[in-house]
Design an enzyme around this catalytic site. Structure first.
Site, short mmCIF file in Angstrom:
data_model
loop_
_atom_site.label_atom_id
_atom_site.label_comp_id
_atom_site.label_asym_id
_atom_site.label_seq_id
_atom_site.Cartn_x
_atom_site.Cartn_y
_atom_site.Cartn_z
N SER A 1 28.07 38.12 37.58
CA SER A 1 26.93 37.55 36.85
C SER A 1 26.53 36.25 37.53
CB SER A 1 27.34 37.24 35.41
OG SER A 1 26.39 36.40 34.78
N TYR B 1 33.89 33.20 30.13
CA TYR B 1 33.23 34.40 30.67
C TYR B 1 32.78 34.13 32.11
CZ TYR B 1 29.34 37.69 31.33
OH TYR B 1 28.46 38.63 31.84
N LYS C 1 33.72 35.94 35.73
CA LYS C 1 32.74 36.53 36.64
C LYS C 1 32.85 35.93 38.04
CE LYS C 1 31.26 39.50 33.80
NZ LYS C 1 31.29 40.94 34.09
#
Ligand SMILES: NC(=O)c1ccc[n+]([C@@H]2O[C@H](COP(=O)([O-])OP(=O)(O)OC[C@H]3O[C@@H](n4cnc5c(N)ncnc54)[C@H](OP(=O)(O)O)[C@@H]3O)[C@@H](O)[C@H]2O)c1
Length: 261
Positions: A150, A163, A167
């Site tokens: 991401s 998160y 990533k």
């Protein structure tokens, strides 16, 4: 040329596992792979929704099977790989797409449990899958793996920090696995999308206070649809991408290349 397709983007006969393919980006990738002739494994935690997608692909003339698996559970990934090999005879393409984000807020407040769930389902699961699937690919002369990173993994964030770290880790994991497995003909790459209009990111794109400024900062002045990601996924899996490995392709409409000046 006999026996070899002239189409660099052809996936005829290739067996592709796509995790998290009952919805969103994974579903778009699996659908486009099937249209290029791949035999696809539709997988998520929910067997019924996987079966619905697999039936839809078969109805459109594709070859697809549903195999449910929770990516955070190693034993279920072992079954996913074993059942794929039993059904299709091997594996050529692995798309590690499913991910979780159970925590919104500053890293100062994250619990060990939330951190572990994010790292387990997003990072360790991808290593598990790679270690399970790559030997099967190697015995067929090679293959291609694709991890969904991401743009959150390329910068810092106050809200989805854990998160984002997961990533970033996938970008590094792809590089090291690419070095390790390159001699076996296996390529490993990442795609780093910006905001894609799926259930996963609904809190972002459904909120005008976030979506509107993001769209204003995006060169192409819109957010992504799942199909915006599928083309690069074909490229990275097919002969078109045969000399590309250890890389991360950013697909964000230009949001990360604008300095704002
Ligand atoms: N949407 C974005 O803006 C965006 C941006 C950058 C990167 N990404 C990345 O793109 C990937 C796909 O996201 P998406 O937006 O397409 O999400 P989505 O539309 O919410 O779809 C997620 C898929 O993963 C499955 N899934 C969720 N948790 C799972 C688990 N523990 N085990 C197995 N399957 C699971 C879901 O099915 P079940 O719930 O039935 O299991 C579903 O098929 C993720 O890696 C995400 O981090 C998304």
């Amino acid at each position: 040329m006999r026996g070899m397709s002239d189409d660099l983007f052809d996936l005829a006969g290739k067996v592709a596992i796509v995790t998290g393919s009952s919805r969103g980006i994974g579903r778009a990738i699996a659908t486009r792979y099937a249209q290029r002739g791949a035999r696809v494994v539709i997988s998520s935690r929910d067997a019924a929704s996987c079966e619905t997608v697999a039936q839809e692909l078969r109805g459109a003339g594709g070859d697809a099977v549903a195999i449910a698996a929770h990516v955070g559970k190693r034993v279920q990934l072992e079954a996913l790989v074993a059942q794929t090999v039993a059904h299709f005879g091997g594996i050529d393409i692995l798309v590690a797409n499913a991910a979780v984000n159970p925590y919104y807020g500053p890293l100062a407040g994250i619990t060990d449990d939330a951190w572990d769930r994010i790292m387990n389902s997003n990072v360790r699961s991808t290593l598990w899958l790679a270690n399970l699937a790559f030997p099967r690919m190697a015995e067929r002369g090679g293959g291609a793996a694709l991890f969904l990173s991401s743009i959150a993994g390329l910068s810092g964030t106050n809200v989805i920090g854990a998160y984002a770290v997961s990533k970033t880790a996938l970008i590094g994991l792809a590089r090291s696995l690419a070095v390790e497995w390159g001699p076996h003909g296996i390529r490993v790459n990442c795609i780093a999308p910006g905001i894609v209009k799926t259930d996963f990111a609904r809190a972002l794109w459904d909120n005008p206070e976030i979506a509107e400024p993001t769209i204003r900062r995006t060169a192409l002045r819109r957010l992504a649809d799942p199909d915006d990601i599928a083309g690069a996924a074909i490229y990275l899996a097919a002969r078109a991408g045969a000399f590309v490995t250890g890389q991360t392709i950013v697909i964000d409409g230009g949001v990360t290349i604008d300095t704002g000046m």
